[in-house]
Design an enzyme around this catalytic site. Structure first.
Site, mmCIF file in Angstrom:
data_model
loop_
_atom_site.group_PDB
_atom_site.id
_atom_site.type_symbol
_atom_site.label_atom_id
_atom_site.label_comp_id
_atom_site.label_asym_id
_atom_site.label_seq_id
_atom_site.Cartn_x
_atom_site.Cartn_y
_atom_site.Cartn_z
ATOM 1 C CD GLU A 34 -2.578 1.649 0.158
ATOM 2 O OE1 GLU A 34 -3.366 0.835 -0.318
ATOM 3 O OE2 GLU A 34 -2.394 2.791 -0.339
ATOM 4 N N GLY A 39 -6.940 0.518 3.336
ATOM 5 C CA GLY A 39 -8.396 0.503 3.139
ATOM 6 C C GLY A 39 -8.812 1.240 1.879
ATOM 7 N N GLY A 40 -7.902 2.064 1.327
ATOM 8 C CA GLY A 40 -8.175 2.695 0.031
ATOM 9 C C GLY A 40 -9.275 3.747 0.065
ATOM 10 C CB THR A 41 -11.347 5.001 -2.744
ATOM 11 O OG1 THR A 41 -10.222 4.993 -3.609
ATOM 12 C CG2 THR A 41 -12.223 6.197 -3.059
ATOM 13 C CB CYS A 42 -14.569 2.289 0.201
ATOM 14 S SG CYS A 42 -16.143 2.074 1.025
ATOM 15 C CG HIS A 441 -49.234 -2.427 7.615
ATOM 16 N ND1 HIS A 441 -49.294 -1.494 6.610
ATOM 17 C CD2 HIS A 441 -49.842 -1.880 8.706
ATOM 18 C CE1 HIS A 441 -49.933 -0.428 7.053
ATOM 19 N NE2 HIS A 441 -50.286 -0.638 8.322
HETATM 20 C C1 LIG Z 1 -16.772 10.359 -2.683
HETATM 21 C C2 LIG Z 1 -16.976 8.905 -3.014
HETATM 22 C C3 LIG Z 1 -18.049 8.239 -2.490
HETATM 23 C C4 LIG Z 1 -18.256 6.904 -2.796
HETATM 24 N N1 LIG Z 1 -19.338 6.278 -2.258
HETATM 25 C C5 LIG Z 1 -19.540 4.979 -2.539
HETATM 26 C C6 LIG Z 1 -20.651 4.293 -1.967
HETATM 27 O O1 LIG Z 1 -21.442 4.858 -1.217
HETATM 28 N N2 LIG Z 1 -20.813 2.981 -2.267
HETATM 29 C C7 LIG Z 1 -19.939 2.325 -3.083
HETATM 30 O O2 LIG Z 1 -20.137 1.135 -3.327
HETATM 31 N N3 LIG Z 1 -18.887 2.949 -3.646
HETATM 32 C C8 LIG Z 1 -18.661 4.248 -3.384
HETATM 33 N N4 LIG Z 1 -17.580 4.876 -3.924
HETATM 34 C C9 LIG Z 1 -16.663 4.101 -4.793
HETATM 35 C C10 LIG Z 1 -15.745 3.240 -3.939
HETATM 36 O O3 LIG Z 1 -15.044 4.041 -3.009
HETATM 37 C C11 LIG Z 1 -14.766 2.422 -4.773
HETATM 38 O O4 LIG Z 1 -15.462 1.804 -5.799
HETATM 39 C C12 LIG Z 1 -14.122 1.387 -3.873
HETATM 40 O O5 LIG Z 1 -13.295 2.036 -2.939
HETATM 41 C C13 LIG Z 1 -13.365 0.286 -4.601
HETATM 42 O O6 LIG Z 1 -12.081 0.636 -4.805
HETATM 43 P P1 LIG Z 1 -10.952 -0.395 -5.170
HETATM 44 O O7 LIG Z 1 -11.054 -1.635 -4.350
HETATM 45 O O8 LIG Z 1 -10.902 -0.548 -6.614
HETATM 46 O O9 LIG Z 1 -9.623 0.393 -4.747
HETATM 47 P P2 LIG Z 1 -9.387 1.648 -3.853
HETATM 48 O O10 LIG Z 1 -10.260 1.640 -2.660
HETATM 49 O O11 LIG Z 1 -9.360 2.856 -4.683
HETATM 50 O O12 LIG Z 1 -7.930 1.353 -3.296
HETATM 51 C C14 LIG Z 1 -6.801 1.246 -4.103
HETATM 52 C C15 LIG Z 1 -5.587 1.330 -3.198
HETATM 53 O O13 LIG Z 1 -4.433 1.044 -3.974
HETATM 54 C C16 LIG Z 1 -3.402 1.911 -3.581
HETATM 55 N N5 LIG Z 1 -2.468 2.006 -4.700
HETATM 56 C C17 LIG Z 1 -2.720 2.504 -5.938
HETATM 57 N N6 LIG Z 1 -1.646 2.390 -6.714
HETATM 58 C C18 LIG Z 1 -0.686 1.813 -5.959
HETATM 59 C C19 LIG Z 1 0.650 1.433 -6.216
HETATM 60 N N7 LIG Z 1 1.195 1.618 -7.399
HETATM 61 N N8 LIG Z 1 1.360 0.888 -5.202
HETATM 62 C C20 LIG Z 1 0.794 0.683 -3.998
HETATM 63 N N9 LIG Z 1 -0.475 1.014 -3.698
HETATM 64 C C21 LIG Z 1 -1.204 1.562 -4.674
HETATM 65 C C22 LIG Z 1 -4.113 3.201 -3.275
HETATM 66 O O14 LIG Z 1 -3.340 4.018 -2.410
HETATM 67 C C23 LIG Z 1 -5.376 2.712 -2.610
HETATM 68 O O15 LIG Z 1 -5.236 2.606 -1.220
HETATM 69 C C24 LIG Z 1 -17.336 6.204 -3.622
HETATM 70 C C25 LIG Z 1 -16.226 6.878 -4.154
HETATM 71 C C26 LIG Z 1 -16.041 8.213 -3.838
HETATM 72 C C27 LIG Z 1 -14.849 8.899 -4.415
#
Ligand SMILES: Cc1cc2nc3c(=O)[nH]c(=O)nc-3n(C[C@H](O)[C@H](O)[C@H](O)COP(=O)(O)OP(=O)(O)OC[C@H]3O[C@@H](n4cnc5c(N)ncnc54)[C@H](O)[C@@H]3O)c2cc1C
Length: 459
Positions: A34, A39-42, A441
């Site tokens: 990482e 935990g990434g985006t979510c 209901h």
């Molecule tokens: C504002 C917002 C609200 C959202 N709300 C929802 C929701 O309510 N419900 C829902 O289902 N989805 C929602 N989403 C979408 C959801 O967050 C993503 O679809 C979800 O996080 C899946 O992401 P992922 O598993 O592909 O990777 P991500 O969670 O994006 O994680 C990827 C990880 O890889 C790491 N990484 C990237 N490149 C490298 C590298 N070269 N070397 C090492 N590490 C690296 C990054 O740092 C990151 O931690 C939302 C998104 C946003 C932006």
């Protein structure tokens, strides 16, 4: 020195950690890498923080509506943004630390922090370390797209990530982008007390949805005072005092909107541009998404791509489902495929939009003979009792097979109720199964069988 692993997982989004733990528990020597936040985006800047903030915004909204319910609140209803952020941070911290601790305490799993790049189809470099893996799994996710609009390099702007640092109330938040992320922030900040303007290039909000859904969402947001500027064909941005002016027309002259803060919410791009994909020979599509087959294999044997970066889904649940598909095929001899899943998602405005399967437009375009059921939330007793009657529900059924094709529930509890329809679709059962079920209901769900009993041919 090269360190050998059975499996290397890049990224700790929604699929990477579960897959890494599963592989490690299956006896495969595994590494997970990482570069930023576990935990990434979510977990950190997506679903969890936004839904936590939305809960604060709803509390303010309900408090303001107290009188509608006979509740007397003496004095002003204020929002302390520092406390709102602190609450959000606490919820995020719990998830972020939960993922980090889970990974770090899993036997047979090495956790590395740093930016990972492929050096070949088997090798990954993380800073000075070189790893070799028999199998490599890419869960690198996506990030906010910053459009190349005139002025973006000169103004300060926010994205969904930097919005997470805000602990004050923007006076006037201008949001460029009238789609899912933009809508959630628009209502949230309006409820916190900001003036909010949404600027959208298209003719309507959330163009992927049916027109009546877009129109109702516009009505809901405008009803709360969100200003919406559609058809902004040529958007420009420029500094204006301490704020920003957003030009809306191609002529470069007014109309324009001047706000104190600018949020760009115009889509996402995959994190694939600095991953060494070219060195490994991994193919992407023209937008940079990693090309995968139905079992999420890339064109390079031994490399898989999961989550947002493969362009096959843009949700936490699609990323998690990717993990389930890869794990089932690799470890359980259970053939699972991406094409088996039914599209489903929610938009978390209030009331929420729950969506599953095809839109009405998609059904019409498919040429299928279909039936449609509709019901406004004003005719749902539970919604009336709660004083939340905005929105409607709609369901589409294939006339001949009686299979449910899709549904939209824009209304109170729509985010939960949609699952009863999703499950019947997954079971491939005819709509009559849910029509004949005895629902409880008073609930929103009890009107699903009623709506199915009043289907009309789709004109
Ligand atoms: C504002 C917002 C609200 C959202 N709300 C929802 C929701 O309510 N419900 C829902 O289902 N989805 C929602 N989403 C979408 C959801 O967050 C993503 O679809 C979800 O996080 C899946 O992401 P992922 O598993 O592909 O990777 P991500 O969670 O994006 O994680 C990827 C990880 O890889 C790491 N990484 C990237 N490149 C490298 C590298 N070269 N070397 C090492 N590490 C690296 C990054 O740092 C990151 O931690 C939302 C998104 C946003 C932006």
């Amino acid at each position: 020195m090269t360190v050998n692993y059975d499996a290397i997982v890049i990224g700790t989004g929604k699929s990477g950690p579960s897959l890494a733990v599963r592989l490690a528990n299956a006896g495969r020597k595994t590494a997970i890498i990482e570069r930023k936040l576990f935990g990434g985006t979510c977990v950190n800047v997506g679903c969890i923080p936004t839904k936590t903030l939305i809960a604060s915004a709803r509390a303010a909204h309900v408090a303001r509506r107290g009188a509608d319910f006979g509740v007397v609140i003496d004095g002003n209803i204020g929002v302390d943004m520092a406390r709102v952020k602190a609450r959000k941070d606490a919820v995020v911290r719990q998830s972020n630390e939960g993922v980090a601790n889970w990974l770090k305490n899993t036997p047979n799993l090495t956790v590395l922090e740093g930016h990972a790049r492929l050096e070949s189809g088997r090798n990954v470099r993380v800073n000075e370390r070189l790893l070799e893996g028999k199998e490599i799994f890419l869960n690198v996710g996506a990030r906010a797209f910053v459009p190349d609009m005139p002025g973006t390099t000169e103004v300060d702007y926010l994205t969904n990530s930097s919005m997470m640092e805000i602990d004050f109330l923007p006076e006037h938040l201008v949001i460029i982008g009238g789609s899912y992320i933009g809508m959630e922030f628009a209502q949230m900040y309006r409820r916190f007390g900001s003036r909010v303007t949404v600027v959208e290039m298209g003719q309507r909000l959330i163009a992927r949805e049916d027109e009546e859904v877009s129109a109702e969402i516009q009505k809901i947001l405008e009803g709360e005072g969100v200003e919406i500027r559609l058809n902004a064909k040529c958007i420009t941005v420029a500094k204006r005092g301490n704020g920003v002016a957003v030009g809306l027309s191609c002529e470069g002259a007014p109309p324009q909107v001047t706000g104190s803060h600018l949020l760009l919410a115009v889509g996402r791009v995959p994190n694939t541009n600095d991953l060494g994909l070219e060195k490994a020979g991994v193919k992407t599509d023209p937008r940079g998404y990693i090309a995968v087959d139905d079992e999420l294999r890339t064109n390079v044997p031994g490399i898989w791509a999961l989550g947002d970066a493969n362009g096959r889904g843009a949700f936490t649940h699609t990323s998690y489902n990717d993990y389930e598909i890869v794990a089932a095929n690799l470890l359980d001899h259970d053939s699972r495929r991406v094409s088996d899943r039914i599209p489903a998602y929610n938009l978390y405005i209030d009331p929420p939009l729950g969506r599953v399967g095809m839109t009405e437009r998609e059904v019409r375009n498919s040429g299928k003979k279909a039936l449609v059921g509709r019901r406004p939330m004003t005719r749902v007793a539970r919604a009336v009792e709660k004083g939340e009657t905005q929105g409607f529900m709609k369901i589409l059924v294939e006339a001949e097979t009686k299979q449910i094709l899709g549904a939209a529930i824009l209304g109170v509890e729509g985010d939960e109720v949609i699952h009863s329809i999703l499950d019947v679709m997954c079971a491939k059962a005819p709509y009559t199964v849910i029509q004949r079920a005895m629902h409880i209901h008073p609930t929103v769900s009890e009107l699903i069988p009623t709506m199915l009993g009043e289907l009309m041919p789709l004109a």
